[in-house]
Design a protein around this motif. Structure first.
Motif, PDB file in Angstrom:
ATOM      1  N   SER A  82       0.837  -1.199   0.000  1.00 44.75           N
ATOM      2  CA  SER A  82       0.000   0.000   0.000  1.00 44.75           C
ATOM      3  C   SER A  82       0.873   1.250   0.000  1.00 44.75           C
ATOM      4  O   SER A  82       1.882   1.304   0.711  1.00 44.75           O
ATOM      5  N   PRO A  83       0.501   2.256  -0.761  1.00 39.71           N
ATOM      6  CA  PRO A  83       1.212   3.533  -0.656  1.00 39.71           C
ATOM      7  C   PRO A  83       0.887   4.193   0.679  1.00 39.71           C
ATOM      8  O   PRO A  83      -0.174   3.956   1.261  1.00 39.71           O
ATOM      9  N   ILE A  84       1.803   5.007   1.182  1.00 41.73           N
ATOM     10  CA  ILE A  84       1.549   5.735   2.422  1.00 41.73           C
ATOM     11  C   ILE A  84       0.489   6.800   2.149  1.00 41.73           C
ATOM     12  O   ILE A  84       0.629   7.598   1.222  1.00 41.73           O
ATOM     13  N   PRO A  85      -0.594   6.817   2.922  1.00 42.68           N
ATOM     14  CA  PRO A  85      -1.639   7.830   2.693  1.00 42.68           C
ATOM     15  C   PRO A  85      -1.083   9.252   2.832  1.00 42.68           C
ATOM     16  O   PRO A  85      -0.235   9.519   3.691  1.00 42.68           O
ATOM     17  N   ASP A  86      -1.567  10.149   2.003  1.00 39.12           N
ATOM     18  CA  ASP A  86      -1.112  11.542   2.073  1.00 39.12           C
ATOM     19  C   ASP A  86      -1.390  12.148   3.443  1.00 39.12           C
ATOM     20  O   ASP A  86      -0.639  13.019   3.910  1.00 39.12           O
ATOM     21  N   SER A  87      -2.462  11.677   4.079  1.00 37.36           N
ATOM     22  CA  SER A  87      -2.870  12.225   5.376  1.00 37.36           C
ATOM     23  C   SER A  87      -2.253  11.485   6.554  1.00 37.36           C
ATOM     24  O   SER A  87      -2.613  11.745   7.706  1.00 37.36           O
ATOM     25  N   CYS A  88      -1.304  10.580   6.283  1.00 37.58           N
ATOM     26  CA  CYS A  88      -0.777   9.707   7.334  1.00 37.58           C
ATOM     27  C   CYS A  88      -0.111  10.510   8.464  1.00 37.58           C
ATOM     28  O   CYS A  88       0.780  11.319   8.216  1.00 37.58           O
ATOM     29  N   ASP A 239      -5.600   7.275   8.424  1.00 40.36           N
ATOM     30  CA  ASP A 239      -4.428   8.139   8.603  1.00 40.36           C
ATOM     31  C   ASP A 239      -3.247   7.401   9.227  1.00 40.36           C
ATOM     32  O   ASP A 239      -2.349   8.023   9.810  1.00 40.36           O
ATOM     33  N   ALA A 240      -3.238   6.067   9.099  1.00 44.27           N
ATOM     34  CA  ALA A 240      -2.178   5.251   9.696  1.00 44.27           C
ATOM     35  C   ALA A 240      -1.543   4.357   8.647  1.00 44.27           C
ATOM     36  O   ALA A 240      -2.124   4.087   7.594  1.00 44.27           O
ATOM     37  N   TYR A 241      -0.335   3.887   8.953  1.00 42.77           N
ATOM     38  CA  TYR A 241       0.412   2.999   8.057  1.00 42.77           C
ATOM     39  C   TYR A 241       1.139   1.969   8.907  1.00 42.77           C
ATOM     40  O   TYR A 241       1.749   2.301   9.929  1.00 42.77           O
ATOM     41  N   PHE A 242       1.082   0.711   8.478  1.00 37.84           N
ATOM     42  CA  PHE A 242       1.551  -0.426   9.278  1.00 37.84           C
ATOM     43  C   PHE A 242       2.632  -1.192   8.531  1.00 37.84           C
ATOM     44  O   PHE A 242       2.495  -1.471   7.339  1.00 37.84           O
ATOM     45  N   VAL A 243       3.720  -1.551   9.231  1.00 41.32           N
ATOM     46  CA  VAL A 243       4.825  -2.318   8.648  1.00 41.32           C
ATOM     47  C   VAL A 243       5.010  -3.588   9.474  1.00 41.32           C
ATOM     48  O   VAL A 243       5.194  -3.530  10.697  1.00 41.32           O
ATOM     49  N   LEU A 258      -6.418  -0.819   6.721  1.00 42.02           N
ATOM     50  CA  LEU A 258      -5.176  -0.237   7.216  1.00 42.02           C
ATOM     51  C   LEU A 258      -4.078  -0.405   6.164  1.00 42.02           C
ATOM     52  O   LEU A 258      -3.659  -1.530   5.862  1.00 42.02           O
ATOM     53  N   ALA A 259      -3.609   0.681   5.594  1.00 40.49           N
ATOM     54  CA  ALA A 259      -2.544   0.632   4.589  1.00 40.49           C
ATOM     55  C   ALA A 259      -1.300   0.002   5.211  1.00 40.49           C
ATOM     56  O   ALA A 259      -0.924   0.335   6.332  1.00 40.49           O
ATOM     57  N   SER A 260      -0.663  -0.917   4.462  1.00 36.64           N
ATOM     58  CA  SER A 260       0.380  -1.740   5.068  1.00 36.64           C
ATOM     59  C   SER A 260       1.484  -2.086   4.087  1.00 36.64           C
ATOM     60  O   SER A 260       1.276  -2.142   2.868  1.00 36.64           O
ATOM     61  N   LEU A 261       2.665  -2.344   4.667  1.00 28.19           N
ATOM     62  CA  LEU A 261       3.822  -2.795   3.903  1.00 28.19           C
ATOM     63  C   LEU A 261       4.275  -4.141   4.445  1.00 28.19           C
ATOM     64  O   LEU A 261       4.483  -4.285   5.651  1.00 28.19           O
ATOM     65  N   LEU A 262       4.419  -5.118   3.555  1.00 32.79           N
ATOM     66  CA  LEU A 262       4.934  -6.433   3.928  1.00 32.79           C
ATOM     67  C   LEU A 262       6.455  -6.387   3.862  1.00 32.79           C
ATOM     68  O   LEU A 262       7.048  -6.416   2.788  1.00 32.79           O
ATOM     69  N   PHE A 279       9.371   4.349   1.574  1.00 36.05           N
ATOM     70  CA  PHE A 279       9.823   5.481   2.391  1.00 36.05           C
ATOM     71  C   PHE A 279      10.869   6.334   1.683  1.00 36.05           C
ATOM     72  O   PHE A 279      11.659   7.021   2.331  1.00 36.05           O
ATOM     73  N   SER A 280      10.845   6.334   0.368  1.00 37.09           N
ATOM     74  CA  SER A 280      11.845   7.098  -0.390  1.00 37.09           C
ATOM     75  C   SER A 280      11.796   8.596  -0.068  1.00 37.09           C
ATOM     76  O   SER A 280      12.809   9.289  -0.132  1.00 37.09           O
TER      77      SER A 280
END
Length: 283
Positions: A82-88, A239-243, A258-262, A279-280
């Motif tokens: 998932s891309p990081i939400p702009d509002s994160c 507004d959250a991001y999970f790794v 929930l937007a997430s990165l594996l 996270f560039s």
């Protein structure tokens, strides 16, 4: 989660417009040539009998009905993060195999006490979640091991065999996020013995706040685990991001939005590549 897609939809089916974005990982069903293990395929179909056949083969399946869209696939695709939400405004990081590595311990314990590895591992799985939820203490588990395996256990092997080391690339990302003014918290399935070691090595100090399953009395991938953290942080799920490194945790989180990165080497992408791509903007 799945590495490839397959479909038996006709070319004019509306869902084909969504599938076109994944053409490089899309095969026709029934499969003539398997490019991955059957269990790593997700079938997109509008036929009940095809879904039954996919289940028989050990594949996953999604119904291409009128509600079908990209959102129907994203929770299941191992190669797409998932891309990081702009509002994160809140980032949640798992601890083991993400912030710290070298966390395996059961093999060391089995060797040290000359336990049959397969039997010990199988037994432990029955008690893993009670330990992580804090309803079973380490001492109680080792008393059980003594009864079942007939070995005298000294101290707490969970503590003695746990030797984590920092994972520098993730530590760097966390530092960069906090420097940029973002709130970063730890969201970890863990046990009390490990938490003490993580605290003593300074791993907890990397975060604005830490949330541990054995203190929360709930574990990933339950929805309650995430909702408790979001509630305490006053943050909406949008507004959250999970790794996390564990597929079931990511799939479950994505499933309820929930937007997430594996963070794992999966489906032709390394964990480092995934992290750097997501996270560039802060690296």
């Amino acid at each position: 989660m799945y590495d490839r897609l397959c479909t038996d939809l006709c070319a004019s089916h509306p869902a084909q417009a969504v599938l076109a974005a994944y053409a490089d990982r899309l095969d026709r069903f029934p499969l003539e040539h398997c490019r991955s293990a059957m269990g790593r395929y997700l079938l997109v179909t509008d036929k009940a009998d095809s879904m039954e056949e996919a289940q028989r083969l050990g594949m996953g399946s999604v119904l291409a009905d009128e509600q079908f869209g990209t959102h129907s696939l994203l929770p299941h695709l191992a190669w797409v993060d998932s891309p990081i939400p702009d509002s994160c405004s809140l980032f949640l990081f798992d601890m083991g195999n993400v912030v710290v590595k070298n966390i395996t311990m059961l093999g060391k314990i089995a060797r040290g006490y000359r336990l049959d590895r397969e039997e010990f591992f199988a037994d432990y799985l029955h008690y893993e979640f009670p330990l992580m939820e804090g309803v079973l203490r380490s001492a109680e588990y080792w008393a059980h091991v003594k009864d079942v395996f007939g070995v005298e256990v000294e101290g707490d092997p969970f503590f003695d065999a746990f030797e984590p080391v920092f994972n520098d690339e993730v530590v760097t990302v966390i530092g960069a996020l906090r420097k940029a003014g973002k709130r970063v918290v730890c969201a970890s399935n863990t046990i009390e013995a490990h938490w003490r070691i993580l605290e003593s090595m300074g791993a907890l100090d990397l975060f604005d706040e830490v949330y541990a399953s054995h203190l929360m009395r709930t574990t990933k991938p339950s929805r309650n685990f995430f909702e408790m953290i979001l509630h305490r942080e006053g943050c909406s799920i949008a507004d959250a991001y999970f790794v996390d490194d564990h597929e079931p945790n990511i799939q479950r989180a994505r499933g309820f939005g929930l937007a997430s990165l594996l963070y794992a080497d999966k489906a032709g992408r390394t964990a480092s590549e995934r992290l750097a791509s997501a996270f560039s903007s802060v690296l």
